[in-house]
Enzyme design. Structure first.
Site, short mmCIF file in Angstrom:
data_model
loop_
_atom_site.label_atom_id
_atom_site.label_comp_id
_atom_site.label_asym_id
_atom_site.label_seq_id
_atom_site.Cartn_x
_atom_site.Cartn_y
_atom_site.Cartn_z
N THR A 1 48.76 10.84 41.34
CA THR A 1 48.00 10.19 40.27
C THR A 1 47.98 8.68 40.48
O THR A 1 48.86 8.12 41.11
CB THR A 1 48.59 10.51 38.88
OG1 THR A 1 49.93 10.06 38.84
CG2 THR A 1 48.56 12.00 38.61
N GLY B 1 48.53 5.52 39.02
CA GLY B 1 49.64 4.56 38.92
C GLY B 1 50.81 4.96 39.78
O GLY B 1 51.45 4.15 40.44
N CYS B 2 51.11 6.27 39.79
CA CYS B 2 52.27 6.76 40.53
C CYS B 2 52.09 6.52 42.01
O CYS B 2 53.00 6.05 42.70
CB CYS B 2 52.45 8.26 40.30
SG CYS B 2 52.47 8.70 38.56
N HIS B 3 50.94 6.89 42.51
CA HIS B 3 50.73 6.87 43.95
C HIS B 3 50.45 5.47 44.46
O HIS B 3 50.96 5.06 45.49
CB HIS B 3 49.57 7.80 44.31
CG HIS B 3 49.43 8.06 45.77
ND1 HIS B 3 50.43 8.62 46.53
CD2 HIS B 3 48.42 7.81 46.63
CE1 HIS B 3 50.03 8.73 47.78
NE2 HIS B 3 48.82 8.24 47.88
N MET C 1 55.22 4.47 43.38
CA MET C 1 55.87 5.01 44.58
C MET C 1 56.05 3.96 45.67
O MET C 1 57.11 3.88 46.28
CB MET C 1 55.10 6.23 45.09
CG MET C 1 55.73 6.90 46.28
SD MET C 1 57.44 7.42 46.02
CE MET C 1 57.23 9.15 45.65
#
Lengths: 162, 159
Positions: free
Chosen positions: B46, B48-50, B54
């Site tokens: 997703t 923001g996460c990626h 991360m």
């Protein structure tokens, strides 16, 4: 209770990835006025889905469309980001037209083809199946008995039914 | 009700991908006797996460370990097949990805949020924690849709 031939698909909302990010798309918007081959899988990237079921449809995409099918779609209870990553990882772009994210399982539940996969840490998922849908009405449906197989629900079988 | 500093992490079973396929991993196996930097994220791949969260974990991994952290882990409500694909995409096999497919851990620590409106179902909130032998020592919970306090760089400064 599972959906059967002659039934209309429930009007649930999928998410699709667009150049502007995730966007909702209803079943009506997708299926109205079109002949669509839809196959459902238990999970993006999972072995049978990734190595057996999806590749069969990618390879036979041209032949399926030559028989009057407008679009080929795949759906899974995964979110739109995971479905997009799966599309890119499988080389399905251009062959499978629609990756329909059923993140809340609404469609899977709506067609009565949901299965509780909590025991293997996956929450509610879709069963494995293939369908021919004409203007929103199910014309053919093949539900796989065992999730680890892709026989009746595969592209080869569907081609004989077109 | 969310977990706070001084609390013990709850018992839960994650699922991880191994060379032999998916295997369960209990919280004891993850946390007992170790110093773990754990990052919770809403979802593999997703936005923001990626793209944001991360990378700060991957970039600060070595520095975190140099400061005594034994394991750097990320947990999301995803299954191990999706996480295996994400592991390849993030380009680091040193980050341990803990699948919380049944939302067991996220619910037990009281850090879930409803992503149903965007088709994500119930997910983990975004946070970072330092857990020492199962006890939470540092906890940074992000406000919804933001990315300010939960990065690897921030946690590194707090060690």
């Amino acid at each position: 209770m599972p959906i059967k031939v002659g039934d209309r698909l429930p009007n649930t909302t999928f998410y699709v990835m667009t150049p502007d990010g995730p966007k909702p798309k209803t079943v009506d918007e997708i299926f109205k006025g079109k002949k669509i081959v839809l196959f459902g899988v238990p999970g993006a990237f999972t072995p049978t889905c990734h190595r057996n079921h999806l590749p069969g449809f990618i390879q036979n995409a041209g032949a399926i469309k030559a028989k009057g099918v407008d679009q080929i779609a795949v759906t899974s209870v995964n979110d739109v980001f995971v479905m997009d990553a799966w599309k890119n990882a499988s080389g399905a772009d251009g062959k499978i037209d629609l990756f329909l994210a059923d993140g809340n399982g609404d469609f899977a539940k709506g067609v009565g083809l949901d299965v509780d996969s909590t025991g293997i840490g996956r929450g509610i998922r879709s069963r494995r199946y293939s369908m021919i849908v004409d203007d929103g009405v199910v014309k053919t449906i093949n539900v796989e008995e065992s999730a680890g197989k892709a026989e009746v629900s595969g592209a080869d079988n569907l081609m004989t039914q077109l | 009700m969310p977990i706070k500093v001084g609390d013990r992490v709850p018992n839960a079973t994650f699922r991880i991908m191994t060379a032999e396929g998916p295997k369960p991993k209990t919280s004891d196996e993850v946390f007992k006797g170790k110093k773990v930097a754990l990052f919770g994220m809403p979802g593999a791949f997703t936005g923001g996460c990626h793209a944001k969260h991360m990378p700060t974990v991957v970039q600060n991994l070595d520095a975190l370990k140099a400061k005594g952290v034994d394991t750097v882990a990320v947990t999301t409500v995803n299954d191990p097949f999706v996480l295996a694909a994400w592991q390849k995409a993030i380009g680091s096999d040193k980050v341990e990805l803990l699948g919380d497919g049944n939302i067991e851990f996220a619910k037990a620590i009281g850090l879930t949020f409803e992503g149903t409106a965007i088709g994500l179902g119930t997910r983990s909130q975004r946070y970072s924690m330092l857990v020492d032998d199962g006890v939470v020592k540092i906890l940074n919970v992000e406000q919804p849709a933001k990315f300010e306090v939960s990065g690897g760089d921030t946690l590194l400064k707090q060690l």
